[in-house]
Design an enzyme around this catalytic site. Structure first.
Site, short mmCIF file in Angstrom:
data_model
loop_
_atom_site.label_atom_id
_atom_site.label_comp_id
_atom_site.label_asym_id
_atom_site.label_seq_id
_atom_site.Cartn_x
_atom_site.Cartn_y
_atom_site.Cartn_z
N ASP A 6 0.85 -1.18 0.00
CA ASP A 6 0.00 0.00 0.00
C ASP A 6 0.89 1.23 0.00
O ASP A 6 1.87 1.29 0.76
CB ASP A 6 -0.87 -0.02 1.27
CG ASP A 6 -2.30 0.33 0.98
OD1 ASP A 6 -2.53 1.43 0.48
OD2 ASP A 6 -3.19 -0.50 1.27
N ASP A 21 -3.20 4.49 -2.34
CA ASP A 21 -4.29 4.99 -1.52
C ASP A 21 -4.72 6.40 -1.96
O ASP A 21 -3.87 7.30 -2.04
CB ASP A 21 -3.78 5.04 -0.08
CG ASP A 21 -4.87 5.27 0.93
OD1 ASP A 21 -5.75 4.41 1.03
OD2 ASP A 21 -4.83 6.31 1.62
N GLU A 79 -6.38 3.51 -6.04
CA GLU A 79 -7.71 3.54 -5.43
C GLU A 79 -8.40 4.73 -6.10
O GLU A 79 -8.01 5.88 -5.89
CB GLU A 79 -7.60 3.74 -3.92
CG GLU A 79 -8.95 3.66 -3.27
CD GLU A 79 -8.98 4.14 -1.82
OE1 GLU A 79 -9.84 3.67 -1.07
OE2 GLU A 79 -8.16 4.99 -1.43
N HIS A 114 -11.07 -3.91 2.87
CA HIS A 114 -11.04 -3.50 4.28
C HIS A 114 -11.90 -2.27 4.56
O HIS A 114 -12.08 -1.90 5.71
CB HIS A 114 -9.59 -3.24 4.69
CG HIS A 114 -9.04 -2.05 3.96
ND1 HIS A 114 -8.81 -2.07 2.59
CD2 HIS A 114 -8.73 -0.81 4.38
CE1 HIS A 114 -8.37 -0.89 2.21
NE2 HIS A 114 -8.31 -0.10 3.29
N ASP A 115 -12.40 -1.60 3.51
CA ASP A 115 -13.26 -0.43 3.70
C ASP A 115 -14.72 -0.77 3.47
O ASP A 115 -15.57 0.13 3.45
CB ASP A 115 -12.88 0.68 2.71
CG ASP A 115 -11.54 1.30 3.03
OD1 ASP A 115 -11.13 1.27 4.21
OD2 ASP A 115 -10.89 1.81 2.10
C1 GLC Z 1 -8.34 4.73 1.79
C2 GLC Z 1 -8.13 3.49 2.63
C3 GLC Z 1 -8.90 3.67 3.90
C4 GLC Z 1 -8.33 4.86 4.63
C5 GLC Z 1 -8.34 6.10 3.76
C6 GLC Z 1 -7.42 7.15 4.33
O1 GLC Z 1 -9.67 4.91 1.42
O2 GLC Z 1 -8.52 2.36 1.91
O3 GLC Z 1 -8.83 2.52 4.72
O4 GLC Z 1 -9.09 5.11 5.79
O5 GLC Z 1 -7.85 5.84 2.47
O6 GLC Z 1 -6.09 6.78 4.16
#
Ligand code: GLC
Length: 593
Positions: free
Chosen positions: A133, A235, A294, A369-370
């Site tokens: 990540d 991310d 992402e 995970h989100d």
């Molecule tokens: C992304 C991650 C998430 C995190 C956010 C801030 O969306 O997947 O888990 O809280 O970024 O870094």
């Protein structure tokens, strides 16, 4: 988070209206693949591991790198090609590792750099690649750069972050996820200035407009590549570039230019693509690696700018439109009554397939995970249907034209834990939203009910290895509760059952690997108005397969307009197919035509 998450969700829905186009209805021209189009990252199945919840080796209740190492043979047995590890860097854990205080060290709870090296070695020995990540929109407020930066207005690190001196008045609103007041600016009395944080105040945004920051980040990326990693999942990377004049954005402008969505505004920073190109030139192009964004705030209208080969930026992105489907604007993360609307779901995935038909490459996922657990959100987690619907969704993920990102635990059919009280939640997002609703006198019961379906912690409960204490995850006290159904839903039990979700997942991966038609084949949607069954063909180089998925708990008929009678059954989640025209509840069947 709540303020922003609500806006983002509303935006996703609005954007799907704005940017939507009809699923592809052009005549089918079977795709074909030559060696120049083939790429390992297109053919890979990515398996995402949330290290905190996978396997605890040292007994402190928190998953760790040695834990993952101890389960490498299991991972290998799945047949996956790439592991995406959520952040494992040093972090005070305000947001479970998404707040990094040292990009070149390992989080204490997870182990040491030596453990990391062993993990990488163990994966490579098994021919599995590792994707890390990359969290560089923001760092932790405990990172040494930020500690320096906040020290004085003249500190050399001052413009590593975005500051707004208070004598200029209050800065224009920007949303701050996870913040109870919803603001992305935090006042710091030490230098009488505000700093920007799109997430919590413990996650200050790095200033990509400063070339020194970019060089530090590129150097750090090379550090990991030189160790041998195989790629980065980036991310919220679309948010990195900012208009540093921080103009006031009116609602009218937001509506007209950004479909009413802050995340579309945030993903359209002035030099975003210059920075990604620079990253490609300075780092990515030098390694045989994969990169996936992402794609927060990215739409079908902007996706190509990130991933087309001639752009020289990234390989893939994953969009939010799919997982946002059905959220009601202006509410928390409530889902439309009546569950998922299959037609909308299908049109959306068909639309995203069609935009990458000639250029670029897609990804596909239903959990991470989100997100809540895939079977609870998109299938049916009642005891009667959990396994079948989970296998049906797995069939969908592994038969589409896109790189599948499969979330650890989904191969077991793990489902939401559905906590009853806020005390059981650990996630900064749920806790922040609860507080905000409480402050506003909102309906906390409704919120907690909603969280049972939608909260991120549902996807973060410990991985279920066996039916011993704490699902064999830890000998200590787990950092978050284990789903009590671990007694029956676990690896050890599923290993012994040839019909288990786990073994079904393995078979499907094998099928995908043995038949490139599932990777590259042309996709065509069939029976377009069927409210219950999702049917499509994949076709390439004279090979054609059909996938039939019943998304309901009732028998459902399908009129694919294709004679399947002489087809060869490749997979069926009931073991054998009964009829290709009437599917049993949550049946998934795949035939070769
Ligand atoms: C992304 C991650 C998430 C995190 C956010 C801030 O969306 O997947 O888990 O809280 O970024 O870094």
């Amino acid at each position: 988070m709540s303020q922003m998450r609500r806006l983002l969700l509303a935006a996703a829905i609005i954007s799907s209206a704005i940017f939507s186009c009809q699923p592809n209805s052009k005549p089918v021209i079977a795709a074909s693949v030559d060696s120049t189009n083939r790429k390992w990252w297109k053919e890979a199945v990515v398996y995402q591991i949330y290290p905190r919840s996978f396997k605890d080796f040292d007994g402190d209740g928190i998953g760790d790198l040695k834990g993952i190492i101890s389960r490498l043979d299991y991972i290998k047995s799945l047949g996956v090609d790439v592991i995406w590890l959520n952040p494992i860097y040093a972090s005070p854990n305000a947001d479970n590792g998404y707040d990094i205080s040292d990009y070149e060290n390992i989080m204490k709870e997870f182990g040491t750099m030596q453990d990391f090296d062993s993990l990488l070695h163990g994966l490579h020995q098994r021919n599995i690649k590792l994707v890390m990540d990359l969290v560089v929109n923001h760092s932790s407020n405990e990172h040494k750069w930020f500690l320096q930066s906040r020290n004085s207005r003249t500190n050399p690190y001052r413009d590593y972050y975005h500051w707004w001196n208070a004598e200029r008045g209050k800065p224009a609103f920007r949303p701050g996820s996870f913040e109870v007041d919803g603001s992305g600016w935090r006042y710091d009395s030490l230098t009488n200035a505000y700093y920007l944080h799109y997430f919590s105040y413990k996650q200050p945004d790095l200033n990509w407009e400063n070339p020194k920051v970019r060089q530090e980040i590129f150097r750090m990326m090379r550090f990991w590549f030189d160790k041998g990693i195989d790629g980065f999942r980036m991310d919220v990377i679309p948010f990195i570039a900012k208009d540093t004049t921080f103009p006031v954005i009116t609602q009218k402008e937001l509506d007209e230019k950004y479909g009413g969505a802050w995340d579309h505004y945030m993903a359209s920073g002035p030099h975003l693509h210059d920075y990604l190109k620079e990253m490609n030139t300075e780092v990515l192009s030098k390694y045989n690696c994969m990169s996936v964004a992402e794609g927060a705030g990215v739409t079908t209208a902007t996706a190509h700018d990130f991933v087309d080969e001639d752009r020289h930026e990234l390989n893939m992105l994953y969009h939010f439109e799919g997982v946002s489907l059905g959220f009601v604007p202006g509410k928390f993360k409530e889902i439309e009554p009546g569950g998922i609307k299959l037609i909308a779901f299908r049109n959306l995935y068909s639309k995203w397939d069609s935009i990458f038909e000639e250029r670029g490459w897609g990804t596909i996922y239903l959990g991470n995970h989100d997100q809540p657990r895939m079977v609870t959100r998109w299938g049916n987690d009642s005891p009667e249907w959990r396994e079948l619907s989970s296998k049906m969704l797995t069939t969908f993920l592994l038969t589409m034209r896109a790189t599948p990102y499969y979330y650890a635990g989904d191969e077991l059919g793990m489902n939401n834990i559905k906590f009853n009280s806020i005390e059981e939640y650990k996630d900064i997002e749920s806790i922040g939203m609860y507080q905000q609703i409480k402050n506003n006198g909102g309906d906390l019961r409704e919120f907690l009910n909603d969280q049972k379906i939608t909260a991120r912690d549902n996807g973060r409960t410990p991985f279920q290895w066996d039916n011993s204490n704490n699902a064999g995850f830890t000998a200590g006290t787990p950092w978050i509760k284990v789903n009590p159904n671990y007694k029956t839903v676990n690896v050890a039990g599923e290993e012994k059952d040839s019909m288990s979700c786990l073994n079904y997942f393995r078979k499907l991966i094998k099928l995908r690997k043995e038949n490139l038609v599932f990777v590259y084949g042309k996709y065509q949607l069939l029976d377009k108005d069927n409210p219950n069954v999702y049917a499509y063909t994949r076709e390439m180089d004279g090979k054609k397969v059909i996938v039939l998925l019943n998304f309901t708990s009732k028998p459902a008929s399908v009129n694919a307009g294709i004679n399947i009678d002489n087809g060869r059954l490749l997979m069926d989640n009931y073991g054998k197919a009964s009829s290709a025209s009437t599917l049993r509840p949550y049946e998934a069947a795949v035939y070769q035509l």
